[in-house]
Design a protein around this motif. Sequence first.
Motif, short mmCIF file in Angstrom:
data_model
loop_
_atom_site.label_atom_id
_atom_site.label_comp_id
_atom_site.label_asym_id
_atom_site.label_seq_id
_atom_site.Cartn_x
_atom_site.Cartn_y
_atom_site.Cartn_z
N ALA A 75 28.39 -48.30 -2.77
CA ALA A 75 28.42 -47.23 -1.77
C ALA A 75 28.68 -47.77 -0.38
CB ALA A 75 27.09 -46.46 -1.80
N LEU A 76 28.06 -48.88 -0.06
CA LEU A 76 28.27 -49.50 1.25
C LEU A 76 29.69 -50.05 1.39
CD1 LEU A 76 24.85 -51.32 1.70
CD2 LEU A 76 25.62 -49.23 2.84
N ASP A 77 30.21 -50.61 0.31
CA ASP A 77 31.58 -51.12 0.34
C ASP A 77 32.58 -49.98 0.51
OD1 ASP A 77 30.79 -53.72 0.03
OD2 ASP A 77 31.16 -53.80 -2.13
N ALA A 78 32.31 -48.85 -0.15
CA ALA A 78 33.25 -47.74 -0.11
C ALA A 78 33.22 -46.99 1.21
CB ALA A 78 32.95 -46.77 -1.26
N PHE A 79 32.01 -46.76 1.74
CA PHE A 79 31.88 -45.87 2.89
C PHE A 79 31.13 -46.48 4.08
CE2 PHE A 79 32.06 -42.68 -0.72
CZ PHE A 79 33.39 -42.34 -0.48
N GLY A 80 30.60 -47.68 3.91
CA GLY A 80 29.98 -48.38 5.03
C GLY A 80 28.58 -47.95 5.38
N ASP A 81 28.02 -46.99 4.67
CA ASP A 81 26.69 -46.50 5.02
C ASP A 81 26.15 -45.65 3.87
OD1 ASP A 81 24.42 -46.07 6.48
OD2 ASP A 81 25.35 -44.84 8.03
N ILE A 82 24.87 -45.34 3.93
CA ILE A 82 24.22 -44.38 3.04
C ILE A 82 23.25 -43.57 3.88
CG2 ILE A 82 22.80 -44.01 0.97
CD1 ILE A 82 23.62 -46.89 0.11
N ASP A 83 23.32 -42.27 3.78
CA ASP A 83 22.41 -41.39 4.52
C ASP A 83 21.52 -40.55 3.60
OD1 ASP A 83 23.56 -41.70 7.36
OD2 ASP A 83 25.33 -41.19 6.17
N ILE A 84 22.02 -40.27 2.41
CA ILE A 84 21.34 -39.33 1.51
C ILE A 84 21.34 -39.90 0.10
CG2 ILE A 84 21.36 -36.99 0.53
CD1 ILE A 84 23.25 -36.28 2.98
N LEU A 85 20.21 -39.80 -0.57
CA LEU A 85 20.12 -40.12 -2.00
C LEU A 85 19.58 -38.91 -2.73
CD1 LEU A 85 19.98 -41.97 -4.54
CD2 LEU A 85 17.65 -42.58 -3.79
N VAL A 86 20.24 -38.53 -3.80
CA VAL A 86 19.71 -37.51 -4.69
C VAL A 86 19.42 -38.17 -6.04
CG1 VAL A 86 20.10 -35.31 -5.85
CG2 VAL A 86 21.02 -35.69 -3.56
N ASN A 87 18.14 -38.28 -6.36
CA ASN A 87 17.71 -38.84 -7.66
C ASN A 87 17.74 -37.74 -8.71
OD1 ASN A 87 17.09 -41.66 -7.34
ND2 ASN A 87 15.38 -41.06 -6.05
N ASN A 88 18.92 -37.53 -9.28
CA ASN A 88 19.10 -36.44 -10.23
C ASN A 88 19.20 -36.91 -11.68
OD1 ASN A 88 20.10 -33.60 -11.04
ND2 ASN A 88 21.80 -34.92 -11.67
N ALA A 89 19.52 -38.19 -11.90
CA ALA A 89 19.70 -38.67 -13.27
C ALA A 89 18.44 -38.43 -14.09
CB ALA A 89 20.05 -40.16 -13.27
N GLY A 90 18.63 -37.92 -15.30
CA GLY A 90 17.48 -37.65 -16.15
C GLY A 90 17.90 -37.44 -17.59
N MET A 91 16.94 -37.46 -18.47
CA MET A 91 17.22 -37.25 -19.89
C MET A 91 16.02 -36.60 -20.55
SD MET A 91 16.69 -41.02 -21.62
CE MET A 91 16.88 -40.25 -23.24
N VAL A 92 16.24 -36.05 -21.72
CA VAL A 92 15.17 -35.44 -22.52
C VAL A 92 15.19 -36.06 -23.91
CG1 VAL A 92 15.27 -33.25 -21.27
CG2 VAL A 92 16.66 -33.55 -23.31
N HIS A 93 14.04 -35.99 -24.56
CA HIS A 93 13.95 -36.43 -25.95
C HIS A 93 12.89 -35.57 -26.64
CE1 HIS A 93 14.13 -39.06 -29.48
NE2 HIS A 93 12.81 -38.89 -29.53
N LYS A 94 13.29 -34.87 -27.65
CA LYS A 94 12.37 -33.96 -28.34
C LYS A 94 11.55 -34.72 -29.38
CE LYS A 94 12.28 -29.36 -30.43
NZ LYS A 94 13.10 -28.19 -30.84
N GLY A 95 10.25 -34.51 -29.34
CA GLY A 95 9.38 -35.16 -30.32
C GLY A 95 7.93 -34.76 -30.11
N ASP A 96 7.21 -34.56 -31.18
CA ASP A 96 5.80 -34.17 -31.11
C ASP A 96 4.95 -35.35 -30.64
OD1 ASP A 96 3.64 -32.14 -31.98
OD2 ASP A 96 3.01 -34.02 -32.93
N PHE A 97 3.89 -35.05 -29.92
CA PHE A 97 3.03 -36.08 -29.36
C PHE A 97 2.50 -37.04 -30.43
CE2 PHE A 97 -1.40 -37.37 -28.41
CZ PHE A 97 -1.13 -38.23 -27.35
N LEU A 98 2.13 -36.52 -31.60
CA LEU A 98 1.51 -37.34 -32.64
C LEU A 98 2.50 -38.28 -33.31
CD1 LEU A 98 -0.89 -34.76 -34.33
CD2 LEU A 98 -1.51 -36.65 -32.81
N THR A 99 3.78 -37.94 -33.27
CA THR A 99 4.78 -38.72 -34.00
C THR A 99 5.81 -39.40 -33.10
OG1 THR A 99 6.14 -36.73 -34.30
CG2 THR A 99 4.56 -37.26 -36.04
#
Length: 263
Positions: A75-99
């Motif tokens: 990001a710094l190489d491309a634009f020389g600065d960073i002002d904003i970060l959005v931590n959006n990356a995420g995932m889900v995994h379906k599974g019962d607590f016991l298993t």
Amino acid sequence: MALDGRVAIVTGGAKGIGYAIARRYLHDGAKVVIADIDEKAGAAAAAELADFGEVRAVVCNVAERLHVHNLVASALDAFGDIDILVNNAGMVHKGDFLTLDEADFDRVLNVNLKGAFLCGQAVARHLVEKVKNGGPAGTIVNMSSVNAVFALPDQVGYSVSKGGLSQLTKVMALSLAQYGIRVNAIGPGSIMTDILRAVADDEAAQKKILSRTPLGRIGEPKEIAAIAAFLASDDASYITGQTIFADGGRLPLNYTVDPRKDD
């Protein structure tokens, strides 16, 4: 424009809510780095959005410290600065607590919670140095969920990670307040992303969703993007450590509503 000249990193920006945020930021004048583990999807998103402004795609596994280091450097190489970060990356995994397997629990926590910590810490270090050198303070937006409050018994890792992200947002906000750096979160309810689109034609599933949504409809990614744009702008200059829930009224609800539409 509200974000004119600013540089934003949006993790998980190739699709869904992340893509909508990247597009809105470009519309508002920002330069955007789309970070996504899916190289092909990231490149495609950047190509689609190139008409709206300056955008780059970087392959990044947010759960890996070296990947995050390279993301910030790119990001710094491309634009020389960073002002904003959005931590959006995420995932889900379906599974019962016991298993549920330990490895699957770890995998979700590593992306959803550890990834936000690693990206947040790396970007915050740059933002702090910029403030110390007389530059403007930046801002960080974490993508939480109504499931930071509610719990899904078959989404153990997801529910736990979003609860942890709520606390991480508060800790980051308090730690960085002395530098004027703001940290907030967004807690979406049911939003029409690819994951939810699968139930769009399932009448029973849609009825269940709408029965817990007083506004009587599923939200759109652009509605979450609008909140992300507000939180990144100077209009939110006195807001930090908060989570804005965009859930169609679900959180205040203590009963179900009739999801039937008028003919």
